[in-house]
Structures are given as C-alpha cells and as structure tokens.
Design an enzyme around this catalytic site. Structure first.
Site, mmCIF file in Angstrom:
data_model
loop_
_atom_site.group_PDB
_atom_site.id
_atom_site.type_symbol
_atom_site.label_atom_id
_atom_site.label_comp_id
_atom_site.label_asym_id
_atom_site.label_seq_id
_atom_site.Cartn_x
_atom_site.Cartn_y
_atom_site.Cartn_z
ATOM 1 N N ASP A 123 0.828 -1.208 0.000
ATOM 2 C CA ASP A 123 0.000 0.000 0.000
ATOM 3 C C ASP A 123 0.862 1.258 0.000
ATOM 4 O O ASP A 123 2.055 1.210 0.338
ATOM 5 C CB ASP A 123 -0.948 0.004 1.214
ATOM 6 C CG ASP A 123 -0.204 -0.043 2.554
ATOM 7 O OD1 ASP A 123 0.857 -0.696 2.629
ATOM 8 O OD2 ASP A 123 -0.689 0.568 3.527
ATOM 9 N N GLU A 170 0.520 -1.573 5.683
ATOM 10 C CA GLU A 170 1.588 -1.078 6.576
ATOM 11 C C GLU A 170 1.352 0.385 6.914
ATOM 12 O O GLU A 170 1.605 0.825 8.038
ATOM 13 C CB GLU A 170 2.961 -1.238 5.895
ATOM 14 C CG GLU A 170 4.147 -0.978 6.816
ATOM 15 C CD GLU A 170 4.549 0.479 6.945
ATOM 16 O OE1 GLU A 170 5.263 0.822 7.910
ATOM 17 O OE2 GLU A 170 4.148 1.316 6.096
HETATM 18 ZN ZN ZN Z 1 6.828 2.248 3.865
#
Ligand code: ZN
Length: 410
Positions: free
Chosen positions: A84, A149
């Site tokens: 992401d 993340e």
């Molecule tokens: Zn990163």
C-alpha cells in the site's frame, strides 16, 4: 501510457516494470489489492517462482513468492515489502501521482517510488537476474508482500507474524524498508523507536468565565502540556548539540490533539491533550513511564491518562560482525564500496512486529543521493539509483542466502 510509448522501446525492462507497478492505485484507504496480486503473480510466473496469497484479514491479501533453496531445511531469507501507499494531495504534484512520469533527468515521479514499490521491484528484478544466470543458493528465499503497513499493519504484518504460514517461512533474516539518504551514504536500520500514543484527561471545577476559579481543568492541562513539551525541548537540544546523534537516538514528543470546553463563557470540567511519543530503544521504558506518571501527578488531582498504542518491545538486530546475518549483509556492501550508516529508524515500520517475534530484521532501501520524500508531494526516485539498487540487492541477497549453517541448524 502517458506518452511514454516512444521512450519505452529503449527503456530498461526493469524500469518499465517498476513504472507499471507504480500505476496500480494501491493507495489508502481503498488500495487496489486485486491489481497488486495480479501483477505480482504475473512476475512470479515469468520468473518461475512458487506463488500464493494468504488473507489474515478479509480483503487484505499477503502475497508470498518463493525461490526454494538447495538446503530448504535451513532458515530462510525473507524479503519483505508493503504493497500500500499513502494518499496524495494531487494539486501539489508536478505530474499526476499515479502516472509514473519519467523526466529528462531520469527522475520517476509517483506515489510509492520511495515508499516502497521501488524495493519490491528491486527484489524481484534481482531474483530474476540471478535465476537467469543459473545461480542457486542453499537457503530458500521468500518474498512477502504485505498490505496496510501505512495504517499500522494491524490487518497485515501484525496478524501475519502469529500465523502458521509465517512460522512455516522459517525466517532467519528479514529485509524490510529503510529510508533514502541525501548524501552518498546508505542508511540501514537495525531497530525502531517504541511508539506510545496517549491522551491525558484533566478534570477540574467549573464556573463562570468572569471569575478566578481555583482547581480548573485548564490549569492542570497547562501543567501537563508544559511538562511534556519541556521534555521535547530538552531532547531537541540534545539532538542538535551532540555530534553523531541522530533522530533515532532521541525521544520525540508532539502534542497532536487538544479537546474540551463547551462554551466561550463557561469554565469546563474536563479538558484533554493527546501526545505522539516515539521513544528511543536506549531508554528504560519503565523509568520513562514513571516519569510520565509524575508529570501527571504534579498537575494536580483528577488527572488520568490512557494509552492508544504502547509498544514495549525494543529488541534490536545487532549491527556487528558477531551477528552472522549482519556480516553477510554488510560484507558485500563493503566490497561494492557502499558507505553504510547503521541507525535506529525514527518512525515505525512492519519490522517492529518481526523483531518482537524474536527475529532479526534490517531496514534497507538502497537510495543514496536522494532526498527523503516518503509521504511527500512529488515523491520521486532517479532511474539510475533504482537500477543500481537491483545490482546491490543481487550481492546482498546472494550473500544472505549462502550463509553457512548456523549453530542449531542442520
Ligand atoms: Zn513504507
């Protein structure tokens, strides 16, 4: 796309694949994870890697690609990256942030060029190259591409490290993201700060806004904020006045939210302040906690606090030659003449979950002579820096996957 058809004929295919990956809009809060999985599976098929996905949370796929070693019982090398990227403010960008425009100087502009789609493609291209050269290694190499993340990894790596599929990877060393370095040195991160997010609530006596009421919530809040921000100032001065000290070596505190009050002329019964603390792993966390308690006590009675996030594990990976993984990582860097800068990561990445699970992890993104632009407008990476990173990874990955059996390994 985007008028790049002309130059793409002459373009290095690794760069073309990088730009293709950048155009997948895996941007929070609704990342195109289907597009990511399709792309990565295509890469696996081209190269000849085993492939699978795993969902620890619905709609949040983890992609695992595997190059089996000749001694698969040995601990493996895990090359981790997240899929992401953070949102963009498109009006501040010189080029559309998902077009992967390459300018005349070879700078490629897109969200994720630094954080961290470059690293994913560099891993893949390094493996593609080594496989095409017919190389083989004793240790198995896994690529793990994890979701979310950028929003804390709670539906990604945090769940994954407790999953049987993660244990089945039998990880010896994990590589994960680092940061660009504006000088000709390369940053490598062997530990991270502990994140504490907390809110302090102050209760006090109410009254009319025209009087000198005693024991107000505001007076207590004032005391709390002063204590926290005085400490912030001390740490800032310590960082600025101590040669060799870096952001990762000191503790940061920032006041991020203040709330309370009901009306312009009413002294409220409660007010609160929220702080973002990033504590250096050299700090004694128990003592630090006592210090926070004493700041709150000193503000008066009816002052309480709650933690929204309180990371207590500060395990680091030893950046010394006595650690065989560090030696296998740093030796090829030395041979290539790279200047490595071992540091504590100033923020947090998925590596904290891996280290908390008791495993070694190093944060490394091979980007020197590059300004740190992660999460910034006009995030870019130069093509030459990107391509050199692939060559750096072939040396590092080959070295890690060749580490002789360690004590306890068959
Ligand atoms: Zn990163």
């Amino acid at each position: 796309m985007q008028g790049s058809a002309m130059d793409s004929a002459a373009e290095n295919p690794s760069t073309t694949r990088f730009r293709e990956y950048l155009r997948i809009q895996s941007v929070q809060p609704e990342p195109d994870y289907d597009g990511i999985v399709r792309f990565l599976f295509k890469m696996a098929d081209e190269i000849g890697l085993e492939k699978k996905t795993l969902e620890c949370a619905p709609g949040r796929p983890i992609v695992i690609l595997t190059w089996r070693g000749t001694q698969p019982q040995l601990k493996s090398v895990v090359l981790n990256s997240h899929t992401d990227v953070v949102p963009v403010f498109e009006e501040f960008w010189t080029y559309p942030p998902f077009a992967a425009h390459k300018d005349k100087g070879g700078n490629i502009y897109a969200r994720g060029t630094q954080d961290m789609k470059s690293v994913t493609i560099q891993y893949i291209e390094a493996i593609r190259q080594m496989k095409s050269e017919g190389r083989q290694f004793p240790r198995t190499i896994h690529l793990t591409m994890v979701p979310d993340e950028e929003i804390g990894g709670h539906k990604g790596m945090e769940l994954f490290v407790d999953h049987p599929e993660f244990r089945a990877l039998n990880a010896g060393i994990t590589l994960d993201e680092g940061l660009a370095n504006a000088s000709d040195e390369f940053s490598v991160f062997y530990g991270e700060k502990c994140i504490w997010w907390m809110t302090v609530h102050c209760q006090g006596d109410p009254g009319h806004g025209s009087r000198f009421i005693e024991n107000t919530a505001a007076a207590k809040l004032h005391s709390v904020i002063t204590s926290f921000l005085d400490f912030r100032e001390k740490e800032k001065k310590r960082l600025e006045s101590t040669p060799g000290l870096r952001l990762g070596d000191v503790t940061t505190i920032n006041l991020t939210k203040v709330s309370g009050g009901v009306s312009c002329n009413v002294i409220p019964t409660s007010m609160s302040a929220t702080f973002d603390l990033r504590i250096s792993p050299t700090v004694n966390l128990k003592e630090f906690e006592s210090q926070i308690e004493s700041w709150c006590r000193a503000a008066g009675d009816q002052v309480t606090f709650e933690y929204h996030q309180k990371f207590m594990n500060k395990k680091v990976t030893t950046p010394e030659d006595s650690n065989p993984w560090w030696k296998a990582f740093s030796d090829p860097c030395k041979k290539l003449g790279l200047k490595l800068n071992p540091e504590i990561f100033p923020a947090a990445t998925d590596s904290r979950y891996i280290r908390a699970a008791g495993l070694d992890a190093l944060g490394f993104s091979p980007m020197n002579n590059t300004p740190i632009l992660l999460h910034d407008h006009d995030e870019y990476l130069n093509e030459d820096v990107f391509l050199r990173g692939i060559q750096i990874y072939t040396q590092i990955i080959g070295s890690l996957a060749s580490v002789h059996p360690l004590p306890g390994e068959q």
